[in-house]
Design an enzyme around this catalytic site. Structure first.
Site, PDB file in Angstrom:
ATOM      1  N   ARG A 163      50.268  65.112 140.374  1.00  0.00           N
ATOM      2  CA  ARG A 163      49.518  65.400 141.926  1.00  0.00           C
ATOM      3  C   ARG A 163      50.348  64.662 142.782  1.00  0.00           C
ATOM      4  NH1 ARG A 163      43.176  65.177 140.528  1.00  0.00           N
ATOM      5  NH2 ARG A 163      43.570  66.179 138.411  1.00  0.00           N
ATOM      6  N   HIS A 208      52.322  59.606 144.028  1.00  0.00           N
ATOM      7  CA  HIS A 208      52.333  60.839 143.207  1.00  0.00           C
ATOM      8  C   HIS A 208      51.982  60.314 141.681  1.00  0.00           C
ATOM      9  CE1 HIS A 208      56.029  60.742 140.608  1.00  0.00           C
ATOM     10  NE2 HIS A 208      56.470  60.228 141.779  1.00  0.00           N
ATOM     11  N   CYS A 209      51.380  61.153 140.799  1.00  0.00           N
ATOM     12  CA  CYS A 209      51.077  60.845 139.515  1.00  0.00           C
ATOM     13  C   CYS A 209      51.957  61.714 138.794  1.00  0.00           C
ATOM     14  CB  CYS A 209      49.748  60.646 139.375  1.00  0.00           C
ATOM     15  SG  CYS A 209      48.621  62.194 139.587  1.00  0.00           S
ATOM     16  N   ALA A 210      51.732  61.895 137.483  1.00  0.00           N
ATOM     17  CA  ALA A 210      52.107  63.050 136.541  1.00  0.00           C
ATOM     18  C   ALA A 210      52.110  64.328 137.225  1.00  0.00           C
ATOM     19  CB  ALA A 210      51.544  63.021 135.222  1.00  0.00           C
TER      20      ALA A 210
END
EC number: 2.7.1.-
Length: 620
Positions: free
Chosen positions: A31, A27-29
């Protein structure tokens, strides 16, 4: 209503083909980034309609699920449901471009520590503000300790990258960390500072500083993963655990100093040089390009490709020129729209956008309505041009948002900071004003979402379209089931609650029997027993829907007592259902009772313990 992200995770895993189809997830910030073995198994429209999901994006060899601020919650629940094969092909067998692979690698490497890096950058900015206000003594211990803390993540950036890169490339994390530590060790830095010629096995070593560097350590860990696998395969088991790390480190550190380090620095310099050359030629044009196309880059998930450029600029220049804050188009939608749901969505999106989380604004508002997207890009370009004209820069790594503004301030550069504030203000106001003036096509109340359209179409296709004629006659409708009556606006289903499918009530049933509330015809009887469509012969068409999403039970727990097209009398038993079975299966048992073919105002008679003879709604 708060989203249950555990349920969101369960539905995601199911719709993505289950554990066996999910190779990896990060995951990113905002998504969740899934690597799937076979993306063709996935209906992305269904995934996008899962509660808690903003939208989906297929890019960079990933199936990306945009969640927003609660992405960590969803990620935690997803990882409880899937088993990640660390040695599996990270692309799931799919053919993807070289560029997509690069973006995938960068996003997987930087996402886990991006906020930590930004936190250090913001701390640097706050210290700068305190120094400018003479609120802290730069010779004192407090400042000195906070200052070196703010630089720690950047000094040891190769080590942070080594941790995440080792997981991405499937190698021993501790071996990767030792390689990275060697590049920033005090002894090596002393050699760099001494500036004396160094040779390794007769080959000249180009002494470069690798603190705050990005690409050299990524290349080093990538190559080291193959070296490690070679020795794991060929060394005897009795010595493998000892000599695999030794050979890998002894080979890769010198090889990095001789080849991967200089090559990585050259690549990083070239990538950053392209943008910086454009900026040197015309800061205004560079600002237009970045501000105008930033949202487009986010849509395709390729904005991660800029991360090494920005980090490299801080290392080589001491600052970075990527600036901007875009949330105003969503604010314009909030001010313009008359749709209650869109007002709520756009207000929330504009607020989160101010703090740098732009996906809700982009996917939930701008792209959905199209014209606001164009207005936002135009406003971003104008704001970027102003920022470029003032040579606005950030002095520490940050994530765009009002909370990170201190990172753009530095003593002696007040004009640049003021220019940044002006550029943000202009972009924000212009985006809102343009959106308000240009406008957008309002979504009809009965088609707020594609999902609602499909559900309404299903009902309309199954029932003759009979429009209620204007009349002064009053109609009162009694309950088809005993229980507690609430407005349909308050049921836990967006399609029904929006009244897109009709106005009426939700009844929390006390038993499992549904009766005809009036004399009429059973025009629609679903084979699964979960829904019945009735016509009272006076131009009114009703839907009685037993439970939420209970069609998925495929008739389990339902007994149908009527046939489609049959005449019914008030009090006839229509359907029996097992309330306990529905709830054990995880479904809401609320019975939806709505009038599907009128736009007239309906008076709802809410209350507890309504009997079959009690009126629950009236219409004049």
């Amino acid at each position: 209503m708060a989203i249950d992200y555990r349920k969101t995770a369960g539905e995601l895993v199911k719709e993505l083909g289950g554990n066996e189809n999910i190779t990896n997830v990060t995951h990113c910030a905002t998504r969740l980034r899934f690597i799937l073995k076979n993306e063709s198994l996935v209906d992305k429209d269904k995934v996008a309609k899962i509660p808690g999901v903003i939208t989906t994006v297929q890019a960079s060899g990933q199936f990306q699920v945009v969640i927003g601020n609660h992405v960590k919650d969803a990620y935690g629940f997803v990882t409880e449901l899937v088993t990640i094969d660390e040695n599996a092909d990270s692309k799931g067998g799919q053919k993807v471009s070289v560029f997509s692979r690069i973006v995938d690698v960068i996003s997987a490497i930087f996402a886990p520590f991006l906020y930590t890096l930004a936190a250090c950058g913001i701390l640097q900015g706050i210290l700068g503000v305190l120094v400018a206000l003479n609120a802290i003594d730069t010779t004192g211990g407090t400042y000195q300790i906070l200052n070196f803390i703010s630089w720690t993540a950047f000094t040891f950036l190769p080590v942070l990258i080594a941790v995440t890169a080792s997981k991405k490339f499937g190698m021993n994390t501790f071996i990767a960390v030792v390689i990275a530590c060697a590049l920033v060790s005090p002894d090596y830095i002393a050699m760099v500072n001494a500036g004396e010629a160094i040779h390794f096995l007769g080959l000249p070593v180009q002494l470069l500083s690798y603190t705050s560097s990005v690409i050299p350590i990524i290349l080093a860990v990538w190559a080291a993963s193959y070296v490690e696998k070679f020795f794991e395969k060929h060394l005897p088991l009795v010595v493998r655990n000892l000599f695999t790390p030794m050979f890998t480190i002894a080979i890769m550190v010198p090889l990095t100093l001789l080849a991967f380090g200089p090559i990585g620095n050259t690549i990083g310099g070239a990538i950053g040089g392209i943008y910086n050359t454009l900026y040197d030629l015309s800061p205004i044009v560079a600002g237009i390009v970045v501000g105008g196309f930033w949202e487009v880059l986010v849509i395709f998930g390729v904005h991660w490709g800029i991360t090494p450029v920005t980090v490299g600029n801080y290392a080589s220049l001491g600052y970075d020129t990527f600036t901007g804050l875009q949330a105003a188009a969503a604010l314009g939608v909030f001010l313009k729209t008359k749709d209650k749901e869109m007002k709520g969505v756009s207000a929330s999106a504009a607020l989160t956008g101010l703090f740098g989380i732009t996906e809700p604004a982009i996917y939930g508002v701008n792209l959905r309505l199209k014209k606001p997207m164009i207005c936002g890009c135009i406003a971003g370009a104008v704001g970027g041009a102003i920022g470029g004209a003032f040579h606005a820069v950030s002095w520490g790594y940050n994530m765009p948002g009002i909370a990170t503004l201190p990172a753009y301030f530095k003593t002696g550069h007040t004009t640049q900071f003021i220019g940044l504030l002006v550029s943000i203000l202009v972009a924000f106001v212009l985006g809102a004003v343009l959106t308000f003036i240009v406008g957008f096509k309002e979504e009809a109340p009965d088609s707020v979402t594609e999902d609602q359209q499909k559900k309404e179409k299903l009902i309309k296709d199954s029932m003759p379209a009979v429009q209620a004629e204007e009349t002064v006659e009053s109609f009162a409708f009694t309950a088809p089931v005993t229980g507690n009556v609430i407005s349909v606006k308050n049921v836990k289903d967006e399609a029904f609650a929006s009244e897109a499918m009709g106005k009426g009530v939700g009844i929390q049933p006390e038993d499992g029997k549904v009766y005809a509330p009036f004399d009429g015809i059973a025009e629609v009887v679903f084979p699964t027993g979960h829904a019945v469509g009735l016509n009272d012969g006076k131009g009114h068409e009703f839907l009685i829907h037993i439970g939420l999403d209970t069609v998925e039970l495929n008739g389990k727990g339902f007994i149908v007592h009527i046939q489609q097209g049959a005449s019914v009398k008030t009090g006839d038993l229509l359907v029996e259902f097992d309330k306990a079975e529905i709830e054990r299966a995880g479904y809401d048992s609320t019975v939806i009772y709505i009038l599907t073919n009128t736009k007239e105002n309906i008076e709802i008679v809410e209350g507890r313990h309504k009997a079959l003879s009690d009126t629950v709604m009236r219409m004049r």
